[in-house]
Design an enzyme around this catalytic site. Structure first.
Site, PDB file in Angstrom:
ATOM      1  N   GLU A  36      13.002  -7.088 -10.031  1.00  0.00           N
ATOM      2  CA  GLU A  36      11.623  -7.110 -10.520  1.00  0.00           C
ATOM      3  C   GLU A  36      11.461  -8.093 -11.681  1.00  0.00           C
ATOM      4  O   GLU A  36      10.472  -8.810 -11.771  1.00  0.00           O
ATOM      5  CB  GLU A  36      11.199  -5.709 -10.985  1.00  0.00           C
ATOM      6  CG  GLU A  36      10.822  -4.790  -9.855  1.00  0.00           C
ATOM      7  CD  GLU A  36       9.603  -5.284  -9.084  1.00  0.00           C
ATOM      8  OE1 GLU A  36       8.636  -5.735  -9.711  1.00  0.00           O
ATOM      9  OE2 GLU A  36       9.633  -5.236  -7.839  1.00  0.00           O
ATOM     10  N   CYS A 191      -2.297 -12.015   2.115  1.00  0.00           N
ATOM     11  CA  CYS A 191      -3.373 -12.197   1.140  1.00  0.00           C
ATOM     12  C   CYS A 191      -2.889 -13.169   0.058  1.00  0.00           C
ATOM     13  O   CYS A 191      -2.844 -12.851  -1.122  1.00  0.00           O
ATOM     14  CB  CYS A 191      -3.759 -10.844   0.535  1.00  0.00           C
ATOM     15  SG  CYS A 191      -5.360 -10.886  -0.287  1.00  0.00           S
ATOM     16  N   CYS A 198      -6.718 -13.452   6.862  1.00  0.00           N
ATOM     17  CA  CYS A 198      -7.486 -12.202   6.964  1.00  0.00           C
ATOM     18  C   CYS A 198      -7.479 -11.659   8.393  1.00  0.00           C
ATOM     19  O   CYS A 198      -7.582 -10.444   8.586  1.00  0.00           O
ATOM     20  CB  CYS A 198      -8.920 -12.420   6.495  1.00  0.00           C
ATOM     21  SG  CYS A 198      -8.996 -12.955   4.779  1.00  0.00           S
ATOM     22  N   CYS A 201      -4.788  -9.186   8.691  1.00  0.00           N
ATOM     23  CA  CYS A 201      -4.681  -8.219   7.582  1.00  0.00           C
ATOM     24  C   CYS A 201      -5.018  -6.794   8.038  1.00  0.00           C
ATOM     25  O   CYS A 201      -6.064  -6.565   8.648  1.00  0.00           O
ATOM     26  CB  CYS A 201      -5.615  -8.650   6.453  1.00  0.00           C
ATOM     27  SG  CYS A 201      -5.676  -7.455   5.113  1.00  0.00           S
ATOM     28  N   CYS A 207     -12.639  -4.804   3.618  1.00  0.00           N
ATOM     29  CA  CYS A 207     -12.403  -5.721   2.487  1.00  0.00           C
ATOM     30  C   CYS A 207     -13.749  -6.280   2.021  1.00  0.00           C
ATOM     31  O   CYS A 207     -14.425  -7.002   2.758  1.00  0.00           O
ATOM     32  CB  CYS A 207     -11.465  -6.857   2.912  1.00  0.00           C
ATOM     33  SG  CYS A 207     -11.288  -8.113   1.634  1.00  0.00           S
TER      34      CYS A 207
HETATM   35  S1  SF4 Z   1      -9.015  -9.234   4.404  1.00  0.00           S
HETATM   36 FE1  SF4 Z   1      -9.198  -9.059   2.208  1.00  0.00          FE
HETATM   37  S2  SF4 Z   1      -7.311  -8.030   1.562  1.00  0.00           S
HETATM   38 FE2  SF4 Z   1      -6.975  -8.782   3.639  1.00  0.00          FE
HETATM   39  S3  SF4 Z   1      -6.020 -10.809   3.428  1.00  0.00           S
HETATM   40 FE3  SF4 Z   1      -8.226 -11.116   3.585  1.00  0.00          FE
HETATM   41  S4  SF4 Z   1      -8.919 -11.150   1.467  1.00  0.00           S
HETATM   42 FE4  SF4 Z   1      -6.888 -10.234   1.454  1.00  0.00          FE
END
Ligand code: SF4
Length: 355
Positions: A36, A191, A198, A201, A207
């Protein structure tokens, strides 16, 4: 109905998350802590090699605590932000005296140790102890500011407070280690800062930034402040066997505790520097100035290359503040600044011919 954020994220992690990082095998508190700290401001691909070398040298808190600081800084050479290494060393010593050579499994006790902030403490608890804990590192901030369309620079206290609350709400009661890894992985792989993916995602459905077509607005950038510029001369003094004169920086401040070619004010006279160490110089050549940028200022450095005549003079200094260093095959393990590494490898400039 939309499933909870953590359920979708964990399902994605089970399929696509990173499970082969060296600090995950085993995911022990000491290894999580070191990883970390190394991962702050540094990419995973860069950290892996440093992590493995560090673990081979210091397999436990006690090994790290009893090592000389120079050895720790030496293994950190090239990773930058050296305060991290100095704090690791101090924290390991505190763990030996206060926690029987172990990492404490308690948020407040972890945060009381040098270099361990709230998010790092959370990551150690979640990943190393698999207890429920909340993290908010750079990757997580990016995901949460976008997902919640959180306005304002995350470094502002009010915005940070909102983000910690959001992070807490979203953290599940079970699978803490996997969840924290999952949200870090989402920020690191999908992201991402530029052009997030996206389409792939797992939390795109709700989102807010995506819905508003404002993904690139988040997170808000840090308000800009012009960096001041400072200037300095640095002396690369070489003996005929290749030994180089290095000085140790004070523990506090820039390059604290590292070894560097002697740095003097930009208008310092070369003759004064030579007199300081009683150096018999054969050749003194000025190199091209270059810029090194720190987080809060630029340093314009003029390198001055000094080739010595005859044997190396003995160094008469206060304490151990200067030494002759043998870069090729020497046995000395020293922490060098990135600028020192660059200057020690730099070719000599062309001699200036008289007009
Ligand atoms: S949908 Fe929203 S959370 Fe997902 S990658 Fe795109 S910007 Fe990031």
């Amino acid at each position: 109905m939309t499933q909870p954020f953590s359920t979708r994220l964990l399902a994605w992690y089970d399929q696509h998350g990173r499970k082969d990082l060296p600090w995950q095998h085993p995911r022990a508190p000491y290894r999580v802590w070191i990883s970390e700290i190394m991962l702050q401001q540094t990419q995973v691909t860069t950290v892996i090699g440093y992590f493995e070398k560090f673990m081979a040298h210091f397999p436990s808190v006690r090994d790290l605590a009893k090592a000389p600081q120079d050895e720790v800084l030496h293994l950190w050479t090239g990773l930058g932000y050296y305060a991290r290494a100095r704090n690791l060393h101090k924290a390991a010593q505190a763990m030996v005296t206060e926690h029987n050579g172990e990492l404490p499994g308690d948020l407040d006790a972890l945060q009381a140790l040098p270099g361990i902030g709230r998010s790092t403490a959370g990551a150690i608890l979640a990943q190393g102890f698999d207890t429920r804990a909340v993290i908010l590192d750079g990757n997580v901030k990016r995901v949460l500011t976008r997902h919640g369309a959180v306005e304002g620079f995350p470094g502002r206290t009010a915005v940070a407070k909102t983000l910690w609350e959001l992070a807490d709400t979203k953290t599940p009661d079970t699978r803490s280690a996997d969840y924290t890894q999952a949200i870090m992985d989402l920020g690191a792989t999908l992201c991402v800062r530029r052009t997030p993916n996206c389409d792939a995602c797992p939390v795109s459905q709700d989102c807010a930034a995506l819905k508003a077509n404002r993904v690139s607005d988040f997170p808000y950038p840090k308000p800009k402040k012009a960096k001041p510029t400072k200037t300095a001369r640095m002396y690369i003094v070489r003996g005929s066997e290749g030994d180089v004169l290095l000085e140790q920086r004070p523990q506090e401040g820039i390059w604290g505790g590292l070894w560097n070619p002697p740095e003097r004010a930009a208008d310092y006279a070369d003759s004064s520097f030579l007199a300081e160490y009683d150096l018999d110089a054969g050749e003194v050549l000025q190199g091209s100035p270059f810029r090194h940028t720190f987080s809060h200022y630029h340093l314009d450095i003029t390198p001055v290359f000094v080739a010595l005549n005859g044997a190396l003079p003995a160094l008469v200094t206060d304490g151990d503040a200067a030494l002759w260093y043998q870069p090729e095959g020497g046995q000395q393990q020293l922490g060098l600044s990135a600028v020192a590494v660059k200057l020690l490898a730099a070719p000599l400039p062309e001699p200036q011919l008289p007009l």
